[in-house]
Structure formats: structure tokens, C-alpha cells
Design a protein around this motif. Structure first.
Motif, PDB file in Angstrom:
ATOM      1  N   ALA A  26      -4.888  11.879  -1.639  1.00 56.22           N
ATOM      2  CA  ALA A  26      -5.908  10.849  -1.814  1.00 56.22           C
ATOM      3  C   ALA A  26      -5.512   9.539  -1.130  1.00 56.22           C
ATOM      4  CB  ALA A  26      -6.151  10.609  -3.299  1.00 56.22           C
ATOM      5  N   ASP A  27      -4.188   9.290  -1.041  1.00 55.48           N
ATOM      6  CA  ASP A  27      -3.698   8.028  -0.468  1.00 55.48           C
ATOM      7  C   ASP A  27      -3.227   8.162   0.979  1.00 55.48           C
ATOM      8  OD1 ASP A  27      -4.136   6.700  -2.852  1.00 55.48           O
ATOM      9  OD2 ASP A  27      -2.124   7.092  -3.617  1.00 55.48           O
ATOM     10  N   ILE A  65       3.893   8.439   3.132  1.00 49.87           N
ATOM     11  CA  ILE A  65       3.733   9.397   2.039  1.00 49.87           C
ATOM     12  C   ILE A  65       4.961  10.291   1.898  1.00 49.87           C
ATOM     13  CG2 ILE A  65       1.217   9.441   2.252  1.00 49.87           C
ATOM     14  CD1 ILE A  65       1.559  12.133   3.759  1.00 49.87           C
ATOM     15  N   THR A  86       1.734   5.237  -2.261  1.00 49.14           N
ATOM     16  CA  THR A  86       1.357   6.218  -3.269  1.00 49.14           C
ATOM     17  C   THR A  86       2.501   6.349  -4.261  1.00 49.14           C
ATOM     18  OG1 THR A  86       0.556   8.485  -3.612  1.00 49.14           O
ATOM     19  CG2 THR A  86       2.301   8.175  -1.977  1.00 49.14           C
ATOM     20  N   ASP A 123      -4.538   8.105   3.870  1.00 49.74           N
ATOM     21  CA  ASP A 123      -5.027   7.149   4.859  1.00 49.74           C
ATOM     22  C   ASP A 123      -4.693   5.699   4.497  1.00 49.74           C
ATOM     23  OD1 ASP A 123      -6.165   9.093   6.497  1.00 49.74           O
ATOM     24  OD2 ASP A 123      -8.000   9.157   5.302  1.00 49.74           O
ATOM     25  N   ARG A 124      -4.404   5.449   3.226  1.00 52.25           N
ATOM     26  CA  ARG A 124      -4.173   4.084   2.763  1.00 52.25           C
ATOM     27  C   ARG A 124      -2.690   3.731   2.710  1.00 52.25           C
ATOM     28  NH1 ARG A 124      -2.770   1.646  -1.971  1.00 52.25           N
ATOM     29  NH2 ARG A 124      -2.510   3.704  -2.934  1.00 52.25           N
ATOM     30  N   ALA A 125      -1.862   4.668   2.272  1.00 52.94           N
ATOM     31  CA  ALA A 125      -0.450   4.384   2.038  1.00 52.94           C
ATOM     32  C   ALA A 125       0.305   4.183   3.353  1.00 52.94           C
ATOM     33  CB  ALA A 125       0.195   5.509   1.245  1.00 52.94           C
ATOM     34  N   SER A 158      -2.511  13.143  -5.569  1.00 54.56           N
ATOM     35  CA  SER A 158      -2.441  11.696  -5.392  1.00 54.56           C
ATOM     36  C   SER A 158      -2.007  11.335  -3.979  1.00 54.56           C
ATOM     37  CB  SER A 158      -1.464  11.099  -6.409  1.00 54.56           C
ATOM     38  OG  SER A 158      -1.316   9.714  -6.224  1.00 54.56           O
ATOM     39  N   GLU A 168       0.853  -1.190   0.000  1.00 53.52           N
ATOM     40  CA  GLU A 168       0.000   0.000   0.000  1.00 53.52           C
ATOM     41  C   GLU A 168       0.883   1.233   0.000  1.00 53.52           C
ATOM     42  OE1 GLU A 168      -2.302  -0.801   3.502  1.00 53.52           O
ATOM     43  OE2 GLU A 168      -3.926  -1.677   2.317  1.00 53.52           O
TER      44      GLU A 168
END
Length: 447
Positions: A159-160, A167, A142, A162-164, A156, A140
Motif C-alpha cells: 500500500a505504501d 520499503i 512504511t 509509491d509513497r514510502a 502495508s 514518508e
């Protein structure tokens, strides 16, 4: 955290008296780190009780911060519905590590509880070798492309967020997902929004997913990287190893090496919360191996039994000689294992290391041998002094050479260098040292 707080003591008392409502109330007074510490340092039953009484949202946060061994024990003690929800909330790399900790039937049940996309990601990571960086990376992340503008890359990243996994370092890939560079968040923020990523990206250091996780973590640490990109054989980006994950891998590897250097396996949980049976199991295998290998020493003594009978004084120096050889070999092994870990030497340097260690051993042997010669000559006679002095010289040279080369040989044949550590080398040097001792004694004393 070493001393329990008043609240933690009251929690222990409430659990012992089965006052679960009081336990739930008291847990609300503790921070997440305190709860994690309490669970990690509690026996299995008490840890499970504490965890079950946490609110769902907090339980997920606490579970993610627990050690892998503790997670495995909780998984086996919780109900299926609770387990599935907790497992799904974990990052993919933590899921893979946890699956190695639980029985195969439990692992299969955990995987089946994931949705299709998460199951696919986890299964792909499970396909890499057990100690590879592919099992410890995060899929996971970005990314950006060279033709993007900085503004698009920042969108980008947002947007990522919370997921990546991180960062702060953004890999740059081409249209076929091949890794071509990297750019940091600082560089994105420092440049104009219309600047092309291809103009500010830097050359990138990467590793393949099949490489050893410890080697990758050490590379990440030595280079001071925020994240180390992980690629497949076609240099396509498949994941990243964040700096905090690299640090965790190195801490685990250090704990393993320290334990094996002492002739045991590392404990997966804090000492006081580890069962007596598990502690014994962590030590018994090595004790059996060393006991069997120590029979070599017994066999050598049996071969030279007649020599000892002719001159009993020789037996008095056996502890000195075997101890010196074992210590010399252990010192060399520890030094080279450390040099291997930090990249100071490579397996191809074995000839250089052996030449260097034999010279170190000779120098140490000359110093110790001179002292041994003087003492033995004064207390006994000149001939015995020559035997002791010469033996110390030979043993030190042999032990330093063997101790220095063993970790490199282990690394070459893909065995953990810690396996060839203090106990093994000590036993080897004991037997070999006795052969040298009695051979020199027979030659000098004519017995």
C-alpha cells in the motif's frame, strides 16, 4: 557525459539562435540523465530555457534529480505556477533542503503553495537544527507492529510502495509509535504469512532527530543499513534515513572538507557552469582570514629583526623550517580528521592522540634534524648546524601535536574540523616555528 553528444551540441546551437521549437524536438531525443547533466552544466539562462521546454511530467522527473543549487536557481527563474507545482511534487526532505537554498520570501511563497498536510510535514522538519538528521530524513515510510502477521505487514508495504522512501527496511513500532525493532523485506518474504512480526523482528539501531546528519549518515554506511530509523527524545519514530540519502550526505561532506582543506568553500554547481563571481566569493573569505593570520609571522620576524641582522645566514633557513612545520601539521590534521570521520578516534581520545603525535613528531624531527644538522654544519659551521637540527626536532614535535589535536578540539566545540585544516594550521605553525627557531638561535649562538 564529459563530451557533449551531437544532439546536445545541436541543442546549444538552437538555443543560441532562439529556435525554441527545434530545442523542444531535440530534447525528446535525450534521456533524463542526459537532460539533467545538460542543465547542471549550463549557464543559468540556458538551463532555464531547456527546463521550460520540457513536457510537464518529464520536467517533474528532471527537477527531482537536479542538484539543490541548480534547483534554487531554476526556482528563482520560473513563474509562480510552475514553481508551486514542482515544489509540491518533491519529497519532504528535498523540499527542506531546497528551502535552505532560496531567499526567505521565495521560501514562504513555496510553503504557502502546499496543501495543509504537506505544509505541516515540511514545517516540522524545518524546526530541526540546520545540520541535523531531522532536516535530511524522510517522514514518508512504511511500518509494522509486533502483533501483526507477516501477511498484514506485506499488505502495508504494498500500500505504501509509491509513497514510502524505501520499503526494504520496515521499522516496527508499538501502539504509541515507539520504535521497538526492524524487519527487512527479505525477511517478510521468507516467512509464512501467519508468522508474527514480533517473532522475526531484530534489534534496531536508531538516531535522534537532533543528531548531526553526517554522523548519522556515517553510522548508516558503516553498519551497512538499508535505512536508519530516526526517533524523537521519547524514541517515537519520526522518519528514516535511507542508504542512498546517507551516501549523498557523505559525498557532500567530503566535498566540503576537501574544499576547506584547500582554503575555500565548496562550489554548489559544476566548475564551468559556476559564475566567476561565485568562484571568487568561495575563496575570498578564507584568503582574508589567512592574510590576517599571516601577520603573526610578520610580527615575529619584526621582533627578531636584530637577531637576523647579527647573523644573516639565519634568514636562509626560514623557508625550510616554516615549510616543514606546516607540512608536518597538515599531515597530522588530515590523518586525525579522517580518523574522526570514520570513527577511529573520539574527542575524548585527545590526550592519547597528542601523546601519539608528539612521539611521531619527535621521530620525524630526529630524522629531518639529523639531515639538517649535517648539511648546515658542512656548508656553514657546527653551531648553526646545531641550531637547525634542534629547531627541526622541536618544530616537528610541536606541529604534529598541534595538527593532531586541532580537529579534536574543533569537534569538541562543535566546529567543522575542516575549518582547522591545512591553511590555518600552516599559518599557526609558521609563527610558532619562527619563535622556536630564533629562541634556539639566540641561546646557541649568543646573539
Amino acid at each position: 557525459m564529459s563530451e557533449p553528444t551531437e544532439t546536445q551540441t545541436r541543442i546549444d546551437e538552437a538555443i543560441a539562435e532562439d529556435r525554441l521549437s527545434d530545442v523542444a524536438r531535440l530534447l525528446r531525443e535525450l534521456g533524463t540523465r542526459e537532460i539533467v547533466h545538460r542543465i547542471e552544466h549550463s549557464p543559468r539562462r540556458r538551463a532555464a530555457v531547456v527546463f521550460r521546454l520540457l513536457p510537464k511530467a518529464r520536467a517533474v522527473d528532471v527537477f527531482e534529480k537536479l542538484g539543490t543549487a541548480t534547483k534554487g536557481e531554476l526556482i528563482r527563474g520560473l513563474q509562480d505556477a510552475d514553481v508551486t507545482a514542482l515544489f509540491a511534487e518533491l519529497p519532504p526532505d528535498d523540499r527542506v533542503t531546497l528551502l535552505d537554498e532560496v531567499p526567505a520570501t521565495v521560501a514562504q511563497r513555496l510553503l504557502s503553495g502546499l496543501d495543509e498536510s504537506e505544509r505541516g510535514v515540511t514545517t516540522i522538519m524545518l524546526g530541526y537544527p540546520s545540520r541535523s538528521v531531522g532536516r535530511r530524513m524522510s517522514p514518508e515510510f512504511t511500518l509494522a507492529h509486533p502483533e501483526w502477521r507477516v501477511a498484514a505487514a506485506l499488505e502495508s508495504v504494498l500500500a505504501d510502495v509509491d509513497r514510502a522512501d524505501t520499503i526494504y527496511a520496515v521499522p516496527v513500532t508499538d501502539g504509541e509509535r515507539r520504535l521497538v525493532g526492524i524487519v527487512s523485506l527479505r525477511e517478510l518474504l521468507a516467512n509464512d504469512g501467519d508468522t508474527l512480526i514480533g517473532d522475526i523482528m531484530r534489534p534496531v539501531i536508531s538516531v535522534t532527530a537532533s543528531e548531526d546528519a553526517e554522523d548519522a549518515a556515517r553510522l548508516c554506511s558503516q553498519q551497512g543499513l538499508l535505512a536508519l530509523p530516526v526517533v524523537d527524545r521519547e524514541t517515537r519514530l519520526v522518519g528514516i534515513l535511507a542508504a542512498d540519502d546517507a551516501s549523498r550526505i557523505l559525498r557532500e561532506a567530503e566535498a566540503e572538507d576537501v574544499a576547506r582543506a584547500g582554503g575555500s568553500e565548496p562550489l554548489r554547481r559544476p566548475y564551468l557552469s559556476t559564475s566567476i563571481l561565485r568562484i571568487a566569493r568561495s575563496r575570498v573569505v578564507w584568503l582574508l582570514v589567512l592574510a590576517v593570520s599571516a601577520l603573526l609571522t610578520v610580527q615575529v620576524l619584526e621582533v627578531f629583526e636584530a637577531t637576523l641582522g647579527d647573523m644573516v645566514a639565519l634568514a636562509l633557513f626560514i623557508p625550510l623550517l616554516t615549510g616543514t612545520g606546516g607540512n608536518t601539521g597538515s599531515q597530522a590534521a588530515t590523518t586525525i580528521t579522517r580518523a574522526l570521520a570514520v570513527g577511529d578516534v573520539r574527542t575524548r581520545d585527545i590526550a592519547k592522540v597528542m601523546l601519539r603525535e608528539v612521539r611521531v613528531g619527535i621521530l620525524l624531527g630526529l630524522l629531518l634534524g639529523t639531515l639538517g644538522f649535517a648539511l648546515a654544519s658542512v656548508v656553514y659551521d657546527l653551531s648553526l648546524g646545531i641550531v637547525i637540527g634542534t629547531t627541526l626536532l622541536c618544530i616537528c614535535a610541536m606541529a604534529a601535536t598541534v595538527g593532531g589535536s586541532m580537529p579534536l578540539i574543533a569537534k569538541k566545540i562543535k566546529v567543522d574540523p575542516a575549518v582547522f585544516s591545512t591553511p590555518f594550521i600552516t599559518t599557526f605553525c609558521d609563527a610558532t616555528g619562527l619563535l622556536i627557531y630564533f629562541s634556539i638561535a639566540k641561546a646557541v649562538l649568543g646573539i
